[in-house]
Design an enzyme around this catalytic site. Structure first.
Site, PDB file in Angstrom:
ATOM      1  N   LYS A 199       0.847  -1.186   0.000  1.00  0.00           N
ATOM      2  CA  LYS A 199       0.000   0.000   0.000  1.00  0.00           C
ATOM      3  C   LYS A 199       0.886   1.242   0.000  1.00  0.00           C
ATOM      4  CE  LYS A 199      -4.371   1.415   2.097  1.00  0.00           C
ATOM      5  NZ  LYS A 199      -5.353   1.146   3.168  1.00  0.00           N
TER       6      LYS A 199
ATOM      7  N   GLU B  98     -19.734  -5.418   9.771  1.00  0.00           N
ATOM      8  CA  GLU B  98     -20.654  -4.615  10.582  1.00  0.00           C
ATOM      9  C   GLU B  98     -21.730  -5.453  11.260  1.00  0.00           C
ATOM     10  OE1 GLU B  98     -18.645  -1.969   7.691  1.00  0.00           O
ATOM     11  OE2 GLU B  98     -19.737  -3.870   7.504  1.00  0.00           O
TER      12      GLU B  98
ATOM     13  N   ARG C 297     -25.781  -2.088   6.667  1.00  0.00           N
ATOM     14  CA  ARG C 297     -25.546  -3.499   6.377  1.00  0.00           C
ATOM     15  C   ARG C 297     -25.822  -4.381   7.595  1.00  0.00           C
ATOM     16  NH1 ARG C 297     -20.038  -3.705   2.910  1.00  0.00           N
ATOM     17  NH2 ARG C 297     -19.055  -3.039   4.845  1.00  0.00           N
TER      18      ARG C 297
END
Length: 639
Positions: free
Chosen positions: A293, A382, A410
């Site tokens: 990254k 979640e 969600r």
């Protein structure tokens, strides 16, 4: 919309207006193109902020995909739009990239309405495998010719989401030719690559190996030694044999899915070769690439979390603007929440913090730094976060679950079934509520008031300022109120004197801020500041406007609403959320239930998806900034 970049891009990138242009390059030119893409991203995003580190890490992968596959006929389904900036640059949007995440400009995420190369929305994580599988199966059902390849590109942490595993499970037992690419830039699924494993990885992707493998299977089938129903067992045996030889295992080996890798995700030549080798294989397969990254920019490689979305920065030095908070300015609401949670946790040993891969974004990381044993980051899960909190609450803890409003959607079933139904004391700290700005339609916290209001036994509140937020957080753990939802917006408030003493609030009790008789303005949350400005301006113009802060959407303040109804004047509701189903709808329901007929003007987010832009621009677009509220006051007060 098209705006020329403020600096010259490299000669190869300048000549690419579509992937067809890219595919005319020689393979040995691809490393230079990757370098030019990174240089463009560094200079562009330093002045026009966006998601930086993820796209820097996906440059080689992006180039290789468009080089090998016939896009847009072949489908690329990005899982996390953060990694797709290079994709935008290669698909005709280079000269408009300066408008990225701006009002009227490019979306910060793949958006099918923006480009035919954006095959599916990619604002929330973990959906790519399921969506891509649907596309792959649809292509087979339609008998499309030539074969349409479909590729799901899964960003590292997205593979931890439950939906990704559901998609993998379905892909393993549904006939399809889906290719799943795991862009692994943050977590290690396998041990480090050894010499033997590198050799095996190269061997198993070669055309010769797979031709022999396929012919061997056909021969065994012809001799009635295996059949299609036993193909999965044979594949699992093959994976187990590879694991035995290489002394490595991975979580995909138990699925009926071919696994290739891991490979260096920054070796463009290898990625192109491997993709060419496995492109036309039948059946589902997974290609595992390891990437870094922030690749190509040292500050981002050293601290990828801070460089996920760094804001403006100096390309030469890596110095980020605003990296150090200004103590003379109001803090962000998330920081008020984080510091308050630490204070409360020190007073109450039952309090724990939970977040879903957003430690820094929600400032739950503040509690983690102080009391690491009382913080749980569950990853991009979640639904699990909510049910996990329910289990903690069932056995006596006081969990504070901090999740962005748009992501909490969600977990709706979990809120109902695993928390509210059992009246468990879980506090939902709903960050990024309302219009969030540049992240656009996929991230606006537009619906939490509406989607939570129908749940029995759930207390829903939003304070008008930082002190009110602190007091709501304090109140939530003072008694057994059951589930308690507290919403607050992205960004900073208006107060610097926010560190007030705690005060327990009365549940369901609002407050009259300004008395009046010509029109009654009812607000919930920090949008009260815009409304107060409008009310003050209206009063200067001779309109005797009242202003009430409801504080609680559920339960509503019956006494306050009875007072408002008795004024016998027009009523205006203002909320930083959808006006259908939220505060305005709740007030209209209350008036109807109590036999009142009053004119009600509802201001909020209209019944459409709102694009990206600054919060100020978007509130103006939706008509509930101070100017819009004042115009509405003038209009209803003259009826």
């Amino acid at each position: 919309m098209s705006t020329a970049p403020t600096f010259a891009c490299g000669p190869l990138l300048a000549g690419i207006d579509s992937p067809a242009d890219l595919r005319r390059l020689a393979p040995e030119q691809l490393p230079q193109l990757c370098a030019e893409l990174r240089d463009f991203l560094i200079h562009s995003l330093s002045q026009n902020p966006g998601h930086f580190a993820s796209s820097m890490g996906a440059v080689e992968l992006t180039v290789a995909l468009h080089y090998v596959f016939n896009t847009p006929y072949d489908r690329l389904v990005w899982d996390v739009g953060h990694q797709a900036y290079g994709h935008k640059l290669l698909t005709g949007r280079r000269d408009a990239f300066a408008t990225n995440r701006k009002f009227g400009g490019l979306s910060g995420f793949p958006n099918p309405a923006e480009s035919e190369y954006d095959t599916f929305s990619a604002g929330h994580a973990s959906n790519s495998i399921s969506a891509a599988l649907g596309m792959a199966v649809a292509s087979q059902l339609k008998h499309e010719s030539p074969r349409r390849n479909v590729v799901a590109i899964v960003g590292d942490a997205s593979i931890s989401g439950g939906l990704a595993f559901e998609g993998l499970n379905n892909a393993s037992n549904t006939p399809n030719n889906l290719l799943i690419i795991l862009n692994d830039n943050d977590m290690s699924i396998d041990a480090n690559v050894g010499a033997l494993n590198s050799y095996l990885a190269h061997l198993t992707t070669s055309k010769l190996y797979n031709d022999l493998r396929y012919k061997g299977f056909r021969l065994l089938k012809k001799l009635h030694l295996v059949n299609d129903s036993r193909k999965g067992a044979l594949l699992r045996f093959n994976n187990s044999l590879k694991s035995l030889i290489s002394k490595q295992q991975n979580l995909f080996e138990g699925l009926n899915i071919r696994y290739f890798g891991p490979f260096d995700g920054h070796d463009i030549a290898t990625i192109v070769r491997v993709l060419n080798d496995i492109r036309d294989m039948d059946g589902p397969r997974i290609l595992h690439l390891r990437t870094v990254k922030g690749k190509g920019y040292a500050p981002a490689e050293a601290d990828p979390a801070s460089w996920h979305a760094p804001g403006k920065f100096d390309p030469a030095t890596g110095e980020r603007q605003g990296a150090t908070p200004d103590p003379t300015k109001p803090p962000k609401y998330q920081d008020v929440f984080g510091e308050t949670l630490v204070e409360l946790a020190r007073q109450n040993p039952k309090i724990v913090g939970i977040t879903a891969a957003m430690l820094s974004g929600t400032s739950v990381g503040t509690l983690q730094a102080a009391m690491p044993e009382r913080v749980f980051d569950v990853g991009i899960s979640e639904g699990h976060a909510v049910t996990f909190a329910g289990g903690l609450a069932k056995d006596g803890m006081r969990p504070y679950v901090a999740i962005y409003s748009s992501f909490l959607q969600r977990a709706y079933d979990h809120i109902i079934h695993d928390v509210a139904l059992q009246h468990l004391p879980v506090t939902f700290c709903i960050d990024r509520a309302g219009l969030v700005g540049e992240d656009g339609a996929t991230h606006h916290g537009a619906y939490d008031l509406a989607y939570l209001r129908s749940i029995p036994g759930l207390t829903i509140a939003s304070g008008r300022d930082e002190c009110a937020l602190r007091n709501l957080l304090y109140t939530a753990q003072t008694d057994d109120f059951g589930p308690f939802a507290i919403r607050y917006p992205r960004g900073a408030g208006r107060r610097t004197d926010w560190h007030c003493e705690f005060e327990a609030l009365t549940i369901g009790k609002g407050e009259r801020l300004t008395a009046g008789h010509d029109v009654a303005v009812l607000t919930i949350g920090p949008i009260a500041g815009e409304a107060a400005d409008a009310v003050a301006e209206a009063r200067r113009a001779g309109i005797d406007a009242a202003h009430y802060d409801m504080i609680f959407l559920k339960p509503l303040d019956d006494e306050l609403l009875a007072e408002v109804a008795a004024l016998d004047c027009p009523i205006m509701t203002v909320e930083d959320g959808t006006r259908d189903g939220g505060l305005g709808s709740a007030v209209e329901d209350w008036l109807a239930d109590h036999g009142y007929e009053r004119t009600v003007c509802r201001l909020g987010i209209p019944d459409r998806f709102i694009p990206q832009g600054s919060p100020e621009q978007l509130r103006h677009l939706c008509g509930y900034d101070s100017e819009g509220i004042l115009q509405a006051i003038n209009k209803v007060s003259k009826k």
